[in-house]
Design a protein around this motif. Structure first.
Motif, PDB file in Angstrom:
ATOM      1  N   ASP A 117       0.715  -1.109  -0.070  1.00 25.75           N
ATOM      2  CA  ASP A 117       0.025   0.089  -0.079  1.00 25.75           C
ATOM      3  C   ASP A 117       0.857   1.339   0.076  1.00 25.75           C
ATOM      4  O   ASP A 117       0.637   2.321  -0.775  1.00 25.75           O
ATOM      5  N   ALA A 118       1.926   1.572   0.981  1.00 27.50           N
ATOM      6  CA  ALA A 118       2.734   2.278   0.855  1.00 27.50           C
ATOM      7  C   ALA A 118       3.575   2.730  -0.572  1.00 27.50           C
ATOM      8  O   ALA A 118       3.761   3.742  -1.083  1.00 27.50           O
ATOM      9  N   ASN A 120       2.434   1.794  -3.418  1.00 30.99           N
ATOM     10  CA  ASN A 120       1.365   2.198  -4.291  1.00 30.99           C
ATOM     11  C   ASN A 120       1.009   3.643  -4.302  1.00 30.99           C
ATOM     12  O   ASN A 120       0.937   4.435  -5.196  1.00 30.99           O
ATOM     13  N   VAL A 121       1.066   4.211  -2.940  1.00 33.14           N
ATOM     14  CA  VAL A 121       0.790   5.420  -2.767  1.00 33.14           C
ATOM     15  C   VAL A 121       2.105   6.540  -3.061  1.00 33.14           C
ATOM     16  O   VAL A 121       2.107   7.554  -3.776  1.00 33.14           O
TER      17      VAL A 121
END
Lengths: 344, 344
Positions: A117-118, A120-121
């Motif tokens: 997730d990190a 991706n952001v």
């Protein structure tokens, strides 16, 4: 220029390293490090080949664009790719990636899910930086391309996971092509080339002209990848050989086998796929592999890969015949041939 | 206007439903449905309270903005929130969410990881739609706000997961506040209010003025949530009571307990946290809970929650004293009090 002297590996390393340097540059120098920022470079540092940034940069330069204008987008592509890998390894419960333990195995599923997730952001940081070098209009267009790209990829992943979850065994080559178009082709081939060309032409090119080319190329690439999982050199390949069979992945070979084996073999394979996490899973995978050999499933896949590669090259020549000769055009041609002929 | 007649629940439901309708609208009507698009509304439909879209919409309207201009951003906030929940449940290995089985339990970890990724990328669709109603400059600004918001959240999550992974037991209230600022405050309180106000003022307001307010509010909200996990009504709460203890979550109560119990109790709690997935885990969690009661850990947390709530209200009055009276301003005030006093 364009005289056949381009060193493929030298270009690949150079373009990949631009993306890796771009990733390293955007990682914040702050806590939490141990289970977050220190892990962002873990997979990239294991030496991916950098196909996506290379395709993107070479496409931009072949269309007359500057490296400086495409570098952030190439960085975003490589970071998204590595974020996919981190989550893929959780989804597939994989043990190895590029020759070492996966993040989910070395750390935990939880840390791997959050790391992906990190990443991706973080991938949006270079897309925001794009504003300064491309202007807001083109930067916004690239952001939309990336959104569409990631969306296709999660759809493809959902298709494949659904087949495994429901133990779908009645599939044909067309089903496989549709799934791989979504899971692989868009983000590995089509969008990298589209984005490079859009940046070179300030958003003016009709980007859809690359879709068919990237589709053929991506299928060929993925089928080759699946074949290597069966017959590759484990050291070079960096993953457990025949892992795809154990994980129940619907590869072209498995689909061919299910369509050509006897009814009783079908039932046995189907039952194994229903619950492949059994003590004798490796012996069973070997048995499935031997069946694939017997029914010519691997030869069938090899022939599909070659046909698709041929179609990709044909599309490449059609599109790029209008583009002036250059080292980058030559590199692109060599890269396509390499991606679909590689042995690791 | 602003006469104290505002019906809190009616506003909450109305604003939440705007976000839910926004989410439903952007879900593509196509395959793959079963393990992807059909699941996007699963958590939203279980009746979240819609705090984030409500804060965002009310903030925008209180500052004189129109509902039409903020609706896409409110939608994105609610969708990101639900994507976090889907991944959180994988990371915490949770069984229940809002009274029903989690996606990871009902489907699989793999499908939940991919669904969360899909919901994250779908959240960018309303941000892209923002361009049409806000213009490209403000839409871009909101996109940057969201990027920063998600980034803070994954950092907070990494901090907490790291504490659990390394079984860190020497923590104090300040450590907890720092972690919750990142994990909860930014995305639950600060950014929703910032984004609403930015949209109302066409990007002109100094958004950082809301940071302290949202920090106090978020801490109070999260501490209250953690207390409810221990003493709430399981039916209303929708999760297993005392699940946080079993999962080894570093709550204010656990941190207080570890700082106040005897050395031998500390060692026993520490050993349990090191490996909490044991057959007697529920009895052990009950024992930890009784220790918390004995050492006044829950009372300590309650008092922190009240103090933070007071500080949040003080900040609210300071900031909003300049803002004309309106139903939305009144709703915001009531919402703050409700969020930090709720019993589920």
């Amino acid at each position: 220029m364009g005289t056949g002297t381009v060193d493929l590996q030298e270009f690949l390393i150079r373009y990949r390293d631009i993306a890796l340097a771009g990733i390293a540059e955007i990682i914040p120098d702050k806590e939490p490090k141990k289970y977050l920022y220190d892990l962002v470079m873990e997979y990239p540092n294991r030496g991916g080949k950098g196909f996506r940034p290379s395709l993107c940069i070479a496409s931009c330069k072949a269309f007359g664009g500057e490296l400086e204008k495409v570098k952030y987008s190439a960085t975003a592509l490589e970071l998204f790719h590595n974020a996919f890998l981190v989550h893929d390894d959780v989804e597939d419960n994989s043990d190895f990636r590029r020759g070492k333990g996966t993040i989910n195995r070395v750390n935990s599923n939880a840390i791997a899910v959050n790391l992906g997730d990190a990443m991706n952001v973080l991938s949006f940081t270079p897309l925001i930086k794009n504003e300064k070098i491309l202007g807001r209009k083109l930067a916004w267009k690239i952001f939309e391309e990336i959104r569409d790209m990631v969306n296709e990829t999660v759809e493809g992943q959902a298709l494949e996971l659904g087949w495994r979850k429901d133990n779908v065994c009645k599939l044909d080559d067309e089903d496989y092509f549709k799934m791989i178009l979504k899971k692989t082709c868009w983000y590995t081939c089509i969008y990298p080339v589209r984005i490079g060309a859009l940046i070179a032409t300030n958003g003016k090119i009709d980007a859809s002209q690359f879709n068919r080319f990237g589709y053929y190329m991506g299928i060929s690439f993925q089928v080759q990848d699946d074949i290597l999982n069966l017959v590759g050199d484990e050291k070079k390949y960096g993953k457990e050989l025949k892992g795809d069979i154990v994980e129940g992945k619907r590869t072209l070979m498995l689909i061919h086998l299910l369509n050509h084996c006897t009814k009783s073999e079908f039932k046995k394979v189907e039952a194994y796929l229903e619950n492949s996490d059994v003590p004798e899973k490796n012996e069973m995978a070997e048995w499935v592999y031997q069946l694939m050999l017997r029914y010519g499933s691997i030869d069938h896949a090899r022939s599909i890969a070659k046909n698709m590669a041929g179609a990709a090259l044909q599309e490449f020549y059609r599109i790029f015949s209008k583009v002036p000769a250059s080292d980058d055009k030559q590199f692109l041609e060599k890269l396509i041939i390499y991606m679909i002929n590689r042995d690791y």
